[in-house]
Design an enzyme around this catalytic site. Structure first.
Site, PDB file in Angstrom:
ATOM      1  N   TYR A   1      -6.795   2.624   2.307  1.00  0.00           N
ATOM      2  CA  TYR A   1      -5.690   3.668   2.611  1.00  0.00           C
ATOM      3  C   TYR A   1      -6.216   5.054   1.972  1.00  0.00           C
ATOM      4  O   TYR A   1      -6.385   6.093   2.719  1.00  0.00           O
ATOM      5  CB  TYR A   1      -4.425   3.423   1.871  1.00  0.00           C
TER       6      TYR A   1
ATOM      7  N   HIS B   1       8.150   0.580  -1.280  1.00  0.00           N
ATOM      8  CA  HIS B   1       8.131   1.496  -2.355  1.00  0.00           C
ATOM      9  C   HIS B   1       9.157   1.403  -3.372  1.00  0.00           C
ATOM     10  O   HIS B   1      10.212   0.747  -3.387  1.00  0.00           O
ATOM     11  CB  HIS B   1       8.559   2.801  -1.711  1.00  0.00           C
TER      12      HIS B   1
ATOM     13  N   ARG C   1      -0.407  -5.943  -8.147  1.00  0.00           N
ATOM     14  CA  ARG C   1      -0.836  -5.511  -6.660  1.00  0.00           C
ATOM     15  C   ARG C   1      -2.084  -4.830  -6.644  1.00  0.00           C
ATOM     16  O   ARG C   1      -2.299  -3.927  -7.132  1.00  0.00           O
ATOM     17  CB  ARG C   1       0.353  -4.849  -6.107  1.00  0.00           C
TER      18      ARG C   1
HETATM   19  N1  LIG Z   1       5.340   8.140   0.942  1.00  0.00           N
HETATM   20  C1  LIG Z   1       4.653   8.623   0.115  1.00  0.00           C
HETATM   21  O1  LIG Z   1       4.850   8.557  -1.274  1.00  0.00           O
HETATM   22  C2  LIG Z   1       3.312   9.343   0.430  1.00  0.00           C
HETATM   23  C3  LIG Z   1       2.142   9.726  -0.585  1.00  0.00           C
HETATM   24  C4  LIG Z   1       1.436  10.412  -0.256  1.00  0.00           C
HETATM   25  C5  LIG Z   1       0.949  10.483   1.091  1.00  0.00           C
HETATM   26  N2  LIG Z   1       1.925   9.963   1.996  1.00  0.00           N
HETATM   27  C6  LIG Z   1       1.560  10.198   3.390  1.00  0.00           C
HETATM   28  O2  LIG Z   1       2.383  11.093   4.338  1.00  0.00           O
HETATM   29  C7  LIG Z   1       2.556  10.810   5.352  1.00  0.00           C
HETATM   30  C8  LIG Z   1       4.195  10.201   5.657  1.00  0.00           C
HETATM   31  O3  LIG Z   1       4.647   9.425   4.893  1.00  0.00           O
HETATM   32  P1  LIG Z   1       5.884   8.554   4.883  1.00  0.00           P
HETATM   33  O4  LIG Z   1       6.056   8.084   3.733  1.00  0.00           O
HETATM   34  O5  LIG Z   1       6.719   9.617   5.538  1.00  0.00           O
HETATM   35  O6  LIG Z   1       5.598   7.308   5.943  1.00  0.00           O
HETATM   36  P2  LIG Z   1       6.450   7.100   7.444  1.00  0.00           P
HETATM   37  O7  LIG Z   1       5.978   5.532   7.732  1.00  0.00           O
HETATM   38  O8  LIG Z   1       7.838   6.857   6.783  1.00  0.00           O
HETATM   39  O9  LIG Z   1       6.374   8.007   8.471  1.00  0.00           O
HETATM   40  C9  LIG Z   1       4.734   8.014   9.281  1.00  0.00           C
HETATM   41  C10 LIG Z   1       5.406   8.366  10.785  1.00  0.00           C
HETATM   42  O10 LIG Z   1       4.159   8.361  11.651  1.00  0.00           O
HETATM   43  C11 LIG Z   1       4.542   7.407  12.747  1.00  0.00           C
HETATM   44  N3  LIG Z   1       3.383   7.060  13.149  1.00  0.00           N
HETATM   45  C12 LIG Z   1       2.438   6.134  12.533  1.00  0.00           C
HETATM   46  N4  LIG Z   1       1.283   6.268  13.237  1.00  0.00           N
HETATM   47  C13 LIG Z   1       1.505   6.846  14.440  1.00  0.00           C
HETATM   48  C14 LIG Z   1       0.704   7.070  15.573  1.00  0.00           C
HETATM   49  N5  LIG Z   1      -0.578   6.319  15.649  1.00  0.00           N
HETATM   50  N6  LIG Z   1       1.376   7.868  16.592  1.00  0.00           N
HETATM   51  C15 LIG Z   1       2.225   8.398  16.362  1.00  0.00           C
HETATM   52  N7  LIG Z   1       3.304   8.210  15.457  1.00  0.00           N
HETATM   53  C16 LIG Z   1       2.800   7.502  14.396  1.00  0.00           C
HETATM   54  C17 LIG Z   1       5.459   6.371  12.206  1.00  0.00           C
HETATM   55  O11 LIG Z   1       6.411   5.816  13.266  1.00  0.00           O
HETATM   56  C18 LIG Z   1       6.308   7.266  11.233  1.00  0.00           C
HETATM   57  O12 LIG Z   1       7.365   7.682  11.876  1.00  0.00           O
HETATM   58  C19 LIG Z   1       1.803   9.555   5.655  1.00  0.00           C
HETATM   59  O13 LIG Z   1       0.726  10.191   6.525  1.00  0.00           O
HETATM   60  C20 LIG Z   1       1.310   9.023   4.315  1.00  0.00           C
HETATM   61  O14 LIG Z   1       0.087   8.695   4.251  1.00  0.00           O
HETATM   62  C21 LIG Z   1       2.924   9.482   1.771  1.00  0.00           C
HETATM   63  O1  LIG Z   2       8.453  -3.715  -5.811  1.00  0.00           O
HETATM   64  C1  LIG Z   2       7.528  -3.081  -6.505  1.00  0.00           C
HETATM   65  C2  LIG Z   2       6.838  -1.831  -5.857  1.00  0.00           C
HETATM   66  C3  LIG Z   2       6.258  -1.218  -6.530  1.00  0.00           C
HETATM   67  N1  LIG Z   2       6.008  -1.351  -7.934  1.00  0.00           N
HETATM   68  C4  LIG Z   2       5.069  -0.482  -8.682  1.00  0.00           C
HETATM   69  O2  LIG Z   2       5.564   0.751  -8.639  1.00  0.00           O
HETATM   70  C5  LIG Z   2       4.506   1.763  -8.399  1.00  0.00           C
HETATM   71  C6  LIG Z   2       4.782   2.689  -7.202  1.00  0.00           C
HETATM   72  O3  LIG Z   2       4.420   1.956  -5.861  1.00  0.00           O
HETATM   73  P1  LIG Z   2       4.804   2.524  -4.607  1.00  0.00           P
HETATM   74  O4  LIG Z   2       6.170   2.991  -4.465  1.00  0.00           O
HETATM   75  O5  LIG Z   2       4.594   1.426  -3.582  1.00  0.00           O
HETATM   76  O6  LIG Z   2       3.979   3.602  -4.475  1.00  0.00           O
HETATM   77  P2  LIG Z   2       2.414   3.714  -4.435  1.00  0.00           P
HETATM   78  O7  LIG Z   2       1.475   2.477  -4.170  1.00  0.00           O
HETATM   79  O8  LIG Z   2       2.012   4.189  -5.702  1.00  0.00           O
HETATM   80  O9  LIG Z   2       2.107   4.774  -3.198  1.00  0.00           O
HETATM   81  C7  LIG Z   2       2.804   5.750  -2.813  1.00  0.00           C
HETATM   82  O10 LIG Z   2       2.353   6.895  -3.533  1.00  0.00           O
HETATM   83  C8  LIG Z   2       0.896   7.096  -3.157  1.00  0.00           C
HETATM   84  C9  LIG Z   2       0.490   8.394  -3.936  1.00  0.00           C
HETATM   85  O11 LIG Z   2       0.503   8.199  -5.260  1.00  0.00           O
HETATM   86  C10 LIG Z   2       0.795   7.340  -1.552  1.00  0.00           C
HETATM   87  O12 LIG Z   2      -0.427   7.790  -1.298  1.00  0.00           O
HETATM   88  C11 LIG Z   2       1.394   6.078  -0.818  1.00  0.00           C
HETATM   89  O13 LIG Z   2       1.283   6.545   0.658  1.00  0.00           O
HETATM   90  C12 LIG Z   2       2.857   5.886  -1.405  1.00  0.00           C
HETATM   91  O14 LIG Z   2       3.016   4.709  -0.647  1.00  0.00           O
HETATM   92  C13 LIG Z   2       3.127   1.162  -8.372  1.00  0.00           C
HETATM   93  O15 LIG Z   2       2.689   1.070  -9.794  1.00  0.00           O
HETATM   94  C14 LIG Z   2       3.629  -0.278  -8.015  1.00  0.00           C
HETATM   95  O16 LIG Z   2       2.641  -1.575  -8.372  1.00  0.00           O
HETATM   96  C15 LIG Z   2       6.461  -2.476  -8.596  1.00  0.00           C
HETATM   97  O17 LIG Z   2       6.094  -2.860  -9.669  1.00  0.00           O
HETATM   98  N2  LIG Z   2       7.242  -3.157  -7.905  1.00  0.00           N
END
Ligand SMILES: NC(=O)c1ccc[n+]([C@@H]2O[C@H](COP(=O)([O-])OP(=O)(O)OC[C@H]3O[C@@H](n4cnc5c(N)ncnc54)[C@H](O)[C@@H]3O)[C@@H](O)[C@H]2O)c1
Ligand SMILES: O=c1ccn([C@@H]2O[C@H](COP(=O)(O)OP(=O)(O)O[C@H]3O[C@H](CO)[C@@H](O)[C@H](O)[C@H]3O)[C@@H](O)[C@H]2O)c(=O)[nH]1
Length: 329
Positions: A141, A189, A282
Site C-alpha cells: 500500500y 480501522h 498485524r
Molecule cells: N483512512 C485513512 O486513515 C487514510 C490515511 C491516509 C491516506 N488515506 C487515503 O485516502 C483515500 C481515501 O481513504 P478512505 O479512508 O476515505 O477510503 P474509502 O475506501 O472509504 O474511499 C475510497 C473510495 O474510492 C472508491 N474507489 C476505489 N477504487 C476505485 C476505482 N478504481 N475507481 C473509482 N472509485 C474507486 C471507493 O469505492 C471509495 O468510495 C485513499 O486514497 C487512502 O489511501 C486514508
Molecule cells: O482491530 C484493530 C485494528 C487496528 N489495530 C491497530 O491500531 C492501529 C491503527 O490501525 P488502523 O486503524 O487499521 O490504521 P493504520 O493501519 O495505521 O492505517 C491507516 O492510517 C494510515 C496512515 O497512518 C493510512 O495510510 C491507511 O490508509 C489507514 O488505513 C494499528 O497499530 C493497528 O495495528 C488494532 O490493534 N486492532
C-alpha cells in the site's frame, strides 16, 4: 468550472465533498462504489458511477464537464490487506492513477490534489516525521502511494502537471452533524472497531501486538479528524490556483496515542468498559507514526480545529450511534 473528486463516495472523500460545496465549489464525483456509498455523496454534487481504470468512462466524465482540477481519493487503502494482495494494490492504485492522469493529460487538466499517506515513510528514524524524512514503505500500500507521488513528479517535469500530495496520518471522526461518517465493510480501522463493542456488535477489541518498542508495547499513531483533512484539500486547491509549485505535506495532529490509550479514551467517551485482549501483530504495521504538520500550517495556512482525541472519538460515536449499521445502501 468544476472540481472532480475521485473516490468521493468514500469516507474522507464524502467529507471533502461537503467541505468543497460549503466553500462554493462545483463538484463532480466519480466512484465505483467498491468501498464507498452512494448515499454518502452530498446531493448538490454530480455523481458518476464508474472505475477510474476505465478509459472510456473517464473520457465521458471529462468530456461532459469543465474540469478545473482533480482531488484524487480513489484507491485501495488497507495496510494489512495490501500485504496479502499486492497485485490488486498495484492495479487499483498505480494503474488507476496512471489512467486518471492520462485522462487529465488528454483533456488539458493540470492540477491534482492527491491522498498520500504516512505509510510512505515506513518505520521512521525520528518522530515527529517531517516531509524530508526518508521513505521506506513497509507495505505494498505505502509503496504504491510513493510510486504515485513519483509518477506525479515526472509528469510535472514532462507536462507541467501541478500536484499537492497530502500524506495523511490516521483519519478518524465524523462530520459533526452526524449525517456522514465512516462505514467500511468489513471495518478494519481501530476507532470504529473499538466502537463496535459498546454498540453490541463485538465482544472485545483485539489489540494487534503488545511487544512493540513503545511505552505500553502497543502501536502509536497520530489521529486526525476527517473534517480537518477535508479543509486541507480545499487549502491545497487554493495553493495550486495561486500558481505555487508542486509539493508534499504531512497532515496529522502531532501527538501520538497508543492503541491502549485510544481504547481507554473510548471507554470514557462511551461510558462502556470495552474489554480488550492482545492478539498477534498485524503484518506491515510500523511501531510509531507521528506527524510534523508544521509545513502544512506554514505554507497552506492549515489550522486543524479538532485537537482533542476524546472530542474526535465523540464525533465518531455520534455517527455510529445514529447509524449502527452504517449507510442504508
Ligand atoms: N483512512 C485513512 O486513515 C487514510 C490515511 C491516509 C491516506 N488515506 C487515503 O485516502 C483515500 C481515501 O481513504 P478512505 O479512508 O476515505 O477510503 P474509502 O475506501 O472509504 O474511499 C475510497 C473510495 O474510492 C472508491 N474507489 C476505489 N477504487 C476505485 C476505482 N478504481 N475507481 C473509482 N472509485 C474507486 C471507493 O469505492 C471509495 O468510495 C485513499 O486514497 C487512502 O489511501 C486514508
Ligand atoms: O482491530 C484493530 C485494528 C487496528 N489495530 C491497530 O491500531 C492501529 C491503527 O490501525 P488502523 O486503524 O487499521 O490504521 P493504520 O493501519 O495505521 O492505517 C491507516 O492510517 C494510515 C496512515 O497512518 C493510512 O495510510 C491507511 O490508509 C489507514 O488505513 C494499528 O497499530 C493497528 O495495528 C488494532 O490493534 N486492532
Amino acid at each position: 468550472m468544476a472540481i472532480l473528486v475521485t473516490g468521493g463516495a468514500g469516507y474522507i472523500g464524502s467529507h471533502t465533498v461537503v467541505e468543497l460545496l460549503s466553500q462554493g465549489e462545483e463538484v463532480v464525483v466519480v466512484d465505483n462504489l467498491s468501498t464507498g456509498h452512494r448515499s454518502a455523496v452530498a446531493t448538490d454534487a454530480k455523481f458518476y458511477e464508474g472505475d477510474i481504470r476505465d478509459r472510456a468512462f473517464l473520457d465521458r466524465v471529462f468530456g461532459e464537464n469543465d474540469i478545473e482540477a482533480v482531488i484524487h481519493f480513489a484507491a485501495s487503502s488497507l495496510v494489512g490487506e495490501s500485504v496479502k494482495q499486492p497485485l490488486a494494490y498495484y492495479d487499483n492504485n498505480l494503474f488507476g492513477t496512471h489512467s486518471l492522469v492520462g485522462a487529465m493529460e488528454r483533456f488539458g487538466v493540470r492540477r491534482i490534489v492527491f491522498s498520500s499517506t504516512a505509510a510512505t515513510y515506513g518505520e521512521p528514524e525520528q518522530v515527529p516525521i517531517e516531509e524530508s524524512a526518508p521513505t521506506h514503505p513497509e507495505s505494498p500500500y505505502g509503496e504504491t502511494k510513493l510510486a504515485m507521488e513519483n509518477m506525479f513528479r515526472w509528469c510535472d517535469r514532462a507536462y507541467g502537471l501541478k500536484f499537492v500530495s497530502l500524506r495523511y496520518f490516521n483519519a478518524c471522526g465524523a462530520h459533526p452533524d452526524g449525517l456522514i461518517g465512516e462505514d467500511h465493510k468489513p471495518e478494519s480501522h481501530l476507532i470504529p472497531i473499538i466502537l463496535q463493542v459498546p454498540l453490541g456488535q463485538r465482544e472485545f477489541i483485539g489489540m494487534f501486538g503488545d511487544d512493540y518498542p513503545t511505552d505500553d508495547g502497543t502501536c502509536v499513531r497520530d489521529y486526525i479528524h476527517v473534517m480537518d483533512l477535508a479543509n486541507a484539500h480545499w487549502l491545497a486547491l487554493q495553493y495550486l490556483r495561486a500558481g505555487h509549485p508542486s509539493d508534499v505535506f504531512n497532515l496529522g495532529n502531532g501527538t501520538g496515542f497508543s492503541v491502549k490509550q485510544v481504547v481507554e479514551l473510548a471507554r470514557g467517551v462511551t461510558d462502556h468498559p470495552i474489554p480488550a485482549a492482545v492478539s498477534p501483530r498485524r503484518a506491515g504495521d510500523p511501531a510509531v507514526l507521528i506527524a510534523s504538520s508544521d509545513k502544512a500550517k506554514r505554507v497552506l495556512g492549515w489550522k486543524p480545529i479538532y485537537n482533542d482525541l476524546a472530542t474526535i472519538i465523540g464525533t465518531a460515536w455520534n455517527w455510529h450511534k445514529r447509524h449502527p449499521d452504517g449507510y442504508a445502501d
